[in-house]
Design a protein around this motif. Sequence first.
Motif, mmCIF file in Angstrom:
data_model
loop_
_atom_site.group_PDB
_atom_site.id
_atom_site.type_symbol
_atom_site.label_atom_id
_atom_site.label_comp_id
_atom_site.label_asym_id
_atom_site.label_seq_id
_atom_site.Cartn_x
_atom_site.Cartn_y
_atom_site.Cartn_z
ATOM 1 N N ARG A 259 -10.519 9.975 -4.129
ATOM 2 C CA ARG A 259 -11.497 10.375 -2.900
ATOM 3 C C ARG A 259 -13.055 9.709 -3.721
ATOM 4 N NH1 ARG A 259 -12.640 15.388 -0.291
ATOM 5 N NH2 ARG A 259 -10.398 16.266 -0.630
ATOM 6 N N LEU B 60 0.843 -0.931 0.407
ATOM 7 C CA LEU B 60 -0.291 0.159 -0.027
ATOM 8 C C LEU B 60 0.902 1.205 0.478
ATOM 9 C CD1 LEU B 60 -2.346 -1.239 1.731
ATOM 10 C CD2 LEU B 60 -3.191 -0.576 0.032
ATOM 11 N N GLU C 22 -9.610 14.493 4.380
ATOM 12 C CA GLU C 22 -8.520 13.527 6.170
ATOM 13 C C GLU C 22 -8.065 14.907 6.097
ATOM 14 O OE1 GLU C 22 -4.520 11.811 7.442
ATOM 15 O OE2 GLU C 22 -5.592 11.356 5.696
ATOM 16 N N GLU D 189 -0.650 4.175 -5.927
ATOM 17 C CA GLU D 189 -1.062 4.899 -5.622
ATOM 18 C C GLU D 189 -2.803 4.571 -5.294
ATOM 19 O OE1 GLU D 189 -0.188 7.653 -8.226
ATOM 20 O OE2 GLU D 189 1.717 6.901 -8.699
ATOM 21 N N PRO D 190 -2.474 6.132 -4.667
ATOM 22 C CA PRO D 190 -4.144 6.244 -3.645
ATOM 23 C C PRO D 190 -4.832 6.241 -4.349
ATOM 24 C CG PRO D 190 -2.614 8.539 -3.952
ATOM 25 C CD PRO D 190 -1.631 7.122 -4.477
ATOM 26 N N PRO D 191 -6.037 5.347 -4.356
ATOM 27 C CA PRO D 191 -7.023 5.792 -4.935
ATOM 28 C C PRO D 191 -7.887 6.890 -4.496
ATOM 29 C CG PRO D 191 -7.950 4.467 -2.325
ATOM 30 C CD PRO D 191 -6.247 5.102 -2.385
#
Length: 317
Positions: free
Chosen positions: A308, A300, A315, A304-306
Amino acid sequence: MGGMTARDGGTTGICCGRVVAVTGAGRGLGRAHALAFAAEGARVVVNDLGAGPDGAGSSAAPAHEVAAEIRARGGEAVVHDGDIATAQGAASLVATALEAFGRLDTVVNNAGFLRDRMLVNLDEDDWNAVLRVHLTGHFLPLRYAAAHWRAETRAGRAPDARIVNTTSGAGLLGSVGQGNYAAAKAGIVGLTLVAAAELARYGVRVNAVAPAARTRMTEAVFAETMAAPAAGAFDAMAPDNVSPLVVWLGSAASAGVTGRVFEAEGGRVTVMEGWRPGPTADRGARWTPAQAGEAAVRLLAAAEPPGRVYGARAEGE
């Protein structure tokens, strides 16, 4: 075969000779698509059950109004006011095209409505109703059109057919308060991929569009984003902005394009890239839960971050 005259004179006749069925064509995006296809020379089957924004009730008036508008502009159109989320309604949609125009070249699956609830308040009826109109309402017209094109292929009349499905950013990223809708729209992407693979042998190309536009389904939920601009400014949320891509995908010009998902909003078109393998680890043996967790954390960190989820708080908010 002449189509109707476009207001801006920018037509090319890209769909001359084609017969196109558009579901949910009485209002919003479906209406814009039907008018755009007619402007490009297509003969159009205008389907709409005439239900309310939540699927309640029915009226043939919206479909008849759009068909009359097409004919007033010099185009050809017939009305189908059946329920395309039933086998009978979907089969009769195909039959209407064949009876009126002798052929069917393109199906645009667009019909739908919303029943938004947070998951803890979402009851079974609202879940089933939204999956029925969106997902089953895509599957059944696709299934009956595909059966027709398979028969044409076996009879030696090779189709050059198109299916354009309607997914959503909610189906690609998720949307708070729209668990039923997001699930249905994600299912439409899976259906699109399978149909593209299965129907290629019959000359059918299948793609999906995730539109962003001002419709009955969005103008209340996303009121600020969907608001009309000042007079004279480009209206980025007008449904008409999405239709040119849909018309091209529904035309013979889109040969070779299949199994793809596009976003369309304002003056922007984006090819969406779906799930692909990212960082991976192979131990060559079974993991313990602790080992699998440690590996997952490492992977993780490299992934790549997912995107939103629509409506989710950032956040720190």
